[in-house]
Design an enzyme around this catalytic site. Structure first.
Site, mmCIF file in Angstrom:
data_model
loop_
_atom_site.group_PDB
_atom_site.id
_atom_site.type_symbol
_atom_site.label_atom_id
_atom_site.label_comp_id
_atom_site.label_asym_id
_atom_site.label_seq_id
_atom_site.Cartn_x
_atom_site.Cartn_y
_atom_site.Cartn_z
ATOM 1 N N ASN A 66 0.824 -1.208 0.000
ATOM 2 C CA ASN A 66 0.000 0.000 0.000
ATOM 3 C C ASN A 66 0.859 1.259 0.000
ATOM 4 O O ASN A 66 1.063 1.878 -1.026
ATOM 5 C CB ASN A 66 -0.948 -0.015 1.211
ATOM 6 C CG ASN A 66 -2.143 0.910 1.015
ATOM 7 O OD1 ASN A 66 -2.015 1.991 0.488
ATOM 8 N ND2 ASN A 66 -3.316 0.457 1.430
ATOM 9 N N ASP A 67 1.397 1.608 1.145
ATOM 10 C CA ASP A 67 2.137 2.867 1.263
ATOM 11 C C ASP A 67 3.357 2.930 0.358
ATOM 12 O O ASP A 67 3.727 3.996 -0.125
ATOM 13 C CB ASP A 67 2.570 3.091 2.720
ATOM 14 C CG ASP A 67 1.376 3.161 3.654
ATOM 15 O OD1 ASP A 67 0.402 3.849 3.316
ATOM 16 O OD2 ASP A 67 1.420 2.520 4.720
ATOM 17 N N VAL A 68 3.997 1.777 0.112
ATOM 18 C CA VAL A 68 5.244 1.771 -0.670
ATOM 19 C C VAL A 68 4.994 1.953 -2.157
ATOM 20 O O VAL A 68 5.947 2.026 -2.940
ATOM 21 C CB VAL A 68 6.037 0.472 -0.421
ATOM 22 C CG1 VAL A 68 6.431 0.362 1.039
ATOM 23 C CG2 VAL A 68 5.251 -0.755 -0.876
#
Length: 497
Positions: free
Chosen positions: A423-425
């Protein structure tokens, strides 16, 4: 005989270094673990054969401790799942820090136990000689420093300083690692225990340092006990505010602290194997921590004190638009007719245990002439190297797995990028949105691919609490569902062609 013991310790230390070097690559990690294990066996056996070196006498208790710990480690290692591996790493790392702190505590207590007799005998001699009371003689000796009535006096200033530093670092690593384990395991969701948590942390740290200094000069077991209690409390307090998105960095930091504590206590008891092994682990852990922080484009102080990644701390209005979904079967057909595919795994893949199905899918795509690669972000998963281990477990060849800096430029030339559980990466906001809490963090350039398929259980935000702009992109299609089931659907679609 002492020469043989020291030489064996040195050999064990060399094996530790070779083991650590081997663990730096998935290809040699298994061999590295074996080398390190052989070194540990050597260090243990030589201590048994020549116990006089360290004054060991209680063989039965040592054997029982090793047997119980060995059985527990074997049992837990056999049953732990890959999704629980970060928790186990945090827990075992905490045990190392706790062991180092325990060594310091034993050395201090051993020293303090000898002090009252020494002081009393000197005071009695002075009382008889000068014709003063015993209490007055004791006070005079303390004032003049003639008696070794302190930890520093009994151990020596250099040993006492390193023992105290090792105790402080070890207790913080122990209790902090336990908190990390509880957070990773979902047993703790709080990001503060008291109001103004960070202010309280500074106060507790100041008190811990104060009692550490007092421990250097004290002959009181109570002062030493308070010092250890404050160290444990500070470890808890410093780990509690840290959010889940920062856990890879914190696990690495606590690992470095444990190594330093072991090295310090090795000096305190004169064990070269502990000194070398602890120093190497501490240095490696420190470098890895810096690399992790760099991969998130955030200084370590920000990781420790900003609370990013907590459920309370993230604020993001989120991108506008709607997510466009596609079935697993249609996604599988898209991949079957592609030329180049890059798969980006994340913790969601570990939770779904989808790595084996993903590899089955990749083998089918390769049979159809599709070029497939895996892209790994440095902080993907819950600990450094987590995704690499998962893929290796499924049988993915090492030459198909690429780090972020080695593959990022290839996304623009890729037909389909598949994101499973990350997700964040892969959030473009880290690159494009200056108002985003994750702005500046290096990401995998998944959005530059011609098409993006995102396998995701639901529509929630990532570990940082920030909504992902990638999911709303024009070239993105969401494949909702359990990762393993979705991958299974893709496999069946490709087989049916």
């Amino acid at each position: 005989m002492n020469f043989i013991v020291q030489l064996t310790y040195l050999l064990a230390a060399v094996l530790f270094i070779l083991g650590l070097k081997g663990m730096s690559s998935p290809k040699t990690a298994r061999k590295g673990i074996i080398w390190a294990g052989v070194g540990m066996v050597l260090a243990t056996l030589v201590t048994f054969v020549h116990p006089a070196v360290h004054g060991l006498t209680n063989y039965l208790l040592i054997i029982i401790g090793i047997a119980v710990a060995g059985v527990l480690a074997w049992w837990s290692g056999r049953r732990v799942g890959m999704t629980e591996m970060p928790q186990m790493v945090a827990l075992y790392n905490g045990m190392g820090g706790g062991a180092a702190a325990a060594i310091a505590g034993v050395e201090m207590l051993r020293a303090l136990r000898t002090l009252p007799g020494d002081l009393q005998s000197q005071a009695q001699a002075l009382s008889n000689e000068a014709g003063i009371s015993l209490a007055a003689a004791e006070a005079a000796l303390r004032a003049e420093g003639a008696a070794t009535a302190s930890v520093a006096g009994a151990l020596g200033a250099d040993v006492a300083i390193l023992a105290i530093l090792g105790a402080l670092i070890g207790t913080v690593a122990f209790s902090g690692s336990l908190v990390a384990w509880a957070k990773l395991d979902g047993r703790m969701k709080r990001n503060s225990l008291v109001p103004a948590q960070q202010v309280v942390n500074i106060v507790v740290f100041g008190l811990t340092v104060l009692f550490g200094v007092m421990t250097f000069f004290t002959d009181s077991i109570a002062v030493v006990a308070i010092f250890f209690a404050l160290g444990l409390l500070f470890g808890v307090f410093v780990a509690v505010p840290i959010g889940g998105a920062d856990m890879p960095v914190i696990i690495s930091l606590f690992n470095a602290l444990t190594g330093l504590a072991v090295g310090f206590e090795g000096y305190a008891i004169g064990n070269p194997a502990m000194i070398i092994a602890g120093t190497v682990v501490g240095a490696a852990g420190t470098l890895l921590t810096q690399l992790m922080a760099k991969a998130m484009n955030r200084p370590l102080a920000n990781v420790l004190f900003a609370g990013w990644g907590s459920t309370e701390g993230a604020t993001s209005e989120g991108p506008e638009g709607e997510m466009k979904d596609v079935s697993a079967e249609d996604a599988g057909i898209m991949m079957a007719y592609a030329e180049r595919v890059i798969i980006v795994p994340g913790y969601g893949m570990a939770v779904a245990q989808a790595q084996h199905k993903i590899w089955e899918l990749v083998e089918l795509l390769q049979d159809r002439g599709v070029e497939v690669k895996f892209a790994i972000h440095p902080v993907a998963g819950r600990m450094p190297g987590h995704m690499n281990v998962l893929l290796a477990e499924a049988g993915v060849p090492y030459d198909m797995i690429f780090d972020m800096e080695d593959i990022n430029e290839e996304f623009a030339m890729t037909d389909i990028a598949v994101v499973i559980g990350a997700n964040d990466v892969v959030n473009p906001a880290a690159r494009d949105d200056e108002s985003s809490p994750i702005y500046g963090m290096p990401i995998l350039n998944v959005d530059e691919a011609e098409n993006v398929l995102v396998i995701k259980r639901g529509r929630g935000a990532g570990f940082s609490g920030v909504e992902n702009a990638l999911f709303f992109g024009e070239n993105t299609r969401m494949v909702f569902g359990d990762g393993q089931k979705v991958a299974g659907g893709m496999v069946q679609a490709v087989k049916g062609l």
